[in-house]
Scaffold this active site. Structure first.
Site, PDB file in Angstrom:
ATOM      1  CB  ALA A 230       8.295   9.536   8.307  1.00 15.29           C
TER       2      ALA A 230
ATOM      3  CB  CYS B 232       5.665   6.180   7.895  1.00 18.17           C
ATOM      4  SG  CYS B 232       5.185   7.629   8.869  1.00 18.17           S
TER       5      CYS B 232
ATOM      6  N   GLY C 261      15.404  -3.437  23.308  1.00 19.35           N
ATOM      7  CA  GLY C 261      15.828  -2.292  22.513  1.00 19.35           C
ATOM      8  C   GLY C 261      15.321  -1.003  23.104  1.00 19.35           C
ATOM      9  N   GLY C 262      16.235  -0.108  23.495  1.00 18.86           N
ATOM     10  CA  GLY C 262      15.872   1.135  24.152  1.00 18.86           C
ATOM     11  C   GLY C 262      16.050   2.355  23.291  1.00 18.86           C
TER      12      GLY C 262
ATOM     13  CE  LYS D 168      -3.808  -2.062   2.660  1.00 20.63           C
ATOM     14  NZ  LYS D 168      -4.587  -1.952   3.922  1.00 20.63           N
TER      15      LYS D 168
ATOM     16  CG  HIS E  84       2.869  34.176  31.215  1.00 16.66           C
ATOM     17  ND1 HIS E  84       3.641  33.319  31.955  1.00 16.66           N
ATOM     18  CD2 HIS E  84       1.952  34.713  32.082  1.00 16.66           C
ATOM     19  CE1 HIS E  84       3.235  33.334  33.219  1.00 16.66           C
ATOM     20  NE2 HIS E  84       2.204  34.174  33.309  1.00 16.66           N
TER      21      HIS E  84
ATOM     22  CD  GLU F  93      19.841   0.221  24.038  1.00 14.86           C
ATOM     23  OE1 GLU F  93      20.977   0.134  23.507  1.00 14.86           O
ATOM     24  OE2 GLU F  93      18.783   0.062  23.409  1.00 14.86           O
TER      25      GLU F  93
END
Length: 482
Positions: free
Chosen positions: A337, A56, A192-193, A51, A460, A215
Site C-alpha cells: 500500500a 488495504c 502460504g508463508g 468502497k 538510550h 510454505e
C-alpha cells in the site's frame, strides 16, 4: 451536480462528461493519485465500484493490524504473568467486541478518505467502469467520460485461490475474508508463508489456536534475507506454531461435521495429515483487470495478469496517457500500500506536468507484522552478492542493548554494505521493528555510508540503539562488538 447521502458527488447522464484525469479504482493507489492530481488543479473523476480505500482499508492492512494489535495485548498479558510477576489472566476473548473495535477503526478511516476526496473536489462515481478507448471510459450505467490528460488504472488485486479449495467464508478462507469469518477457530492450517500467511498464523496463535503453517519455498518470507527468515521461523516455532517449509499441500477435503482434512508432503517426501477447523489460503494475489476492456485502449496484460509500463519513470503504459499504479504493476513494484501511495503521487504529478522523481523501489520498506515482526529495506545479502558487490555484513542482536533485554524477545539487526561504500540493505527481526525501519529507509535511499550513520547518536535506552551499534561496528567504532 447532485450529491449522495454522504456528500459525495454523483452524476446524471448529462452532468459531467469530461475531466482532466480519470482514475479507475479507489484503493490506496487510486485515491492518492486523485487527491494529488486535484491538489495540482486538475479536474479528477474517480470511479470505484466498492468502497474507497480498497482492500488495504477494508479487508487487509488496517483491519488485520487492528486485530494484530489485539493479539499483541493478549501476548502481553501472558508475558506480564510469566516474566514480570503481574498476576493477570485472559478469561476470554469477546469476539464481537473485538470486531466492533476493528470495524470502528476501519469506518473512521473510510470516513476520512471520503472527506479528503470531497474537500479536494474529486468527483467520485460509484460504479464499475470499462475502457472504450485510450481517453474514454463508460460506467456500468452507461455514462461516458473522457479524459483530457490521461487515465489511471488502479483496480488492485484479489487473493489467489486454488482449484478445489474455493473459499466459503467459514471453513476455507482467504486473507480477504479471514478476519470476517465467524468466531475464533481452535485450529488453523495456513497455506502460504509469505507476509500475509505469517501474520495470520501469528494472530491465530496469539488467540489460542493450534496453528500449522505450510510454505512451498525453502523458507518463510522467501523474498527477505535468509537470516530474517531463519530468525522469524525460530520465533514462530518458539510460540508453538508448527512451521513446515519446503512442503506442499497434496489435497484437502471439507469434513461433514466441519473443518478440513489436508495432506501435506514434506521436503523429504514424508506425508502428514492435518485436521483443522479452518484452512486459510494465503498463496498470493492476482491483478484485477476483468471487465476493464483493456483491448479497447490497445492494452494487454502479461502472462501473470500484470499491466507492464513502457516507461517506469512515469508508470506509463505503451498507450500514451494511460498510467498504472498499485497491484496491477509487476515487479519491481512490491504490491504494498505504501508503495502505491508513492506511485499515485508520481503519476498525478506526471499528468500535471510537474517534475517528479521515479519511485525508488529499493528504498521502499517491507514489513511483516507478526510476532516477531520483520522489517527490511534494500538488498538482501544474497541479492547484493549476486550483483557482484564486495559485501560486508554486520549483525547486532537486540539483546546487546538494554532495551532489548527489557523486551526479552530476542531479535537482530543485520546491515549489508558495500566494502568501503554505501549501505545496500538493512534487515530487522524482533519486537516493534516495524517502527524502527524509517531511519534505514533514509539510509538506503540517500546512499549513506556506515560512517555517515555512525556520527548520529541514538537515544538510550531504545531498541533503535541496536541499529546505531550495528553501524558503529561497521565504521570501526563499536562499543558492543561481539
Amino acid at each position: 451536480m447532485n450529491t449522495d447521502s454522504t456528500g459525495n458527488s454523483v452524476h446524471s447522464a448529462h452532468s459531467l462528461h469530461s475531466a482532466d484525469v480519470i482514475v479507475i479504482g479507489g484503493g490506496t493507489g487510486g485515491y492518492s493519485t486523485a487527491l494529488r492530481a486535484a491538489a495540482l488543479g486538475l479536474r479528477v473523476v474517480l470511479v470505484e465500484r466498492d468502497k474507497t480505500g480498497g482492500t488495504c482499508l477494508h479487508r487487509g492492512c488496517i483491519p488485520s493490524k487492528a486485530m494484530l494489535h489485539a493479539a499483541e495485548l493478549v501476548d502481553g498479558i501472558a508475558e506480564a504473568r510469566e516474566r514480570w510477576g503481574v498476576r493477570a489472566t485472559v478469561d476470554a476473548v469477546d469476539w464481537s467486541a473485538l470486531t466492533a473495535t476493528r470495524d470502528d477503526i476501519v469506518s473512521r478511516n473510510h470516513q476520512g478518505v471520503e472527506s479528503h476526496l470531497r474537500h479536494a473536489g474529486v468527483h467520485v462515481v460509484r460504479s464499475s467502469a470499462r475502457l472504450t478507448g485510450p481517453r474514454s471510459v463508460r460506467t456500468e450505467d452507461g455514462r461516458e467520460f473522457t479524459a483530457a490528460r490521461g487515465i489511471v488504472l488502479a483496480t488492485g488485486s484479489r487473493p489467489r485461490v486454488l482449484p478445489g479449495l474455493e473459499p466459503d467464508g467459514h471453513t476455507v478462507v482467504t486473507s480477504d475474508d479471514a478476519l470476517f469469518a465467524p468466531g475464533l477457530p481452535a485450529s488453523v492450517l495456513v497455506l502460504g508463508g509469505g507476509a500475509i500467511g505469517v501474520e495470520y498464523a501469528s494472530f491465530h496463535r496469539s488467540m489460542g489456536a493450534e496453528v500449522t503453517l505450510v510454505e512451498a519455498a525453502e523458507r518463510l518470507v522467501p523474498l527477505e534475507d535468509a537470516d530474517v527468515s531463519r530468525h522469524l521461523a525460530r520465533g514462530l516455532k518458539k510460540r508453538g506454531i508448527d512451521v513446515r517449509t519446503a512442503a506442499r499441500l497434496e489435497g484437502a477435503e471439507r469434513l461433514p461435521g466441519g473443518g478440513v482434512r489436508a495432506t501435506v508432503r514434506g521436503a523429504r517426501g514424508d506425508v502428514r495429515e492435518v485436521v483443522a477447523q479452518r484452512l486459510l489460503v494465503a498463496v498470493g494475489r492476482v491483478p484485477v483487470t476483468d471487465g476493464l476492456n483493456l483491448a479497447a485502449a490497445g492494452l494487454t496484460t502479461d502472462e501473470r495478469g500484470f499491466v507492464t509500463p513502457a516507461d517506469w519513470s512515469r508508470l506509463e503504459t505503451p498507450v500514451p496517457g494511460i498510467h498504472v499504479v498499485g497491484d496491477l504493476l509487476p515487479p519491481p513494484s512490491l504490491g504494498l500500500a505504501h508503495a502505491s501511495f508513492a506511485e499515485g503521487l508520481l503519476v498525478a504529478e506526471t499528468l500535471a506536468g510537474v517534475a517528479s522523481a521515479p519511485v525508488d523501489y529499493a528504498a521502499v520498506p517491507r514489513v511483516t507484522y507478526s510476532a516477531p515482526q520483520t522489517a527490511a529495506v534494500g538488498l538482501t545479502e544474497a541479492q547484493a552478492r549476486d550483483l557482484s558487490y564486495d559485501v560486508v555484513v554486520n549483525t547486532m542482536p537486540l539483546t546487546a542493548v538494554a532495551k532489548g533485554m527489557v523486551h526479552g524477545q530476542g531479535g537482530t539487526v543485520k546491515v549489508v554494505a558495500e566494502r568501503g561504500g554505501r549501505v545496500l540493505g538493512v534487515h530487522l527481526v524482533g519486537p516493534h521493528v516495524s517502527e524502527m525501519i524509517a531511519e534505514s529507509q533514509l539510509i538506503v535511499g540517500w546512499d549513506a555510508e556506515p560512517g555517515d550513520v555512525a556520527r548520529h547518536v541514538h537515544a538510550h535506552p531504545t531498541l533503535s540503539e541496536a541499529v546505531g551499534e550495528a553501524f558503529l561496528s561497521l565504521a570501526g567504532r563499536g562499543l558492543h562488538q561481539q
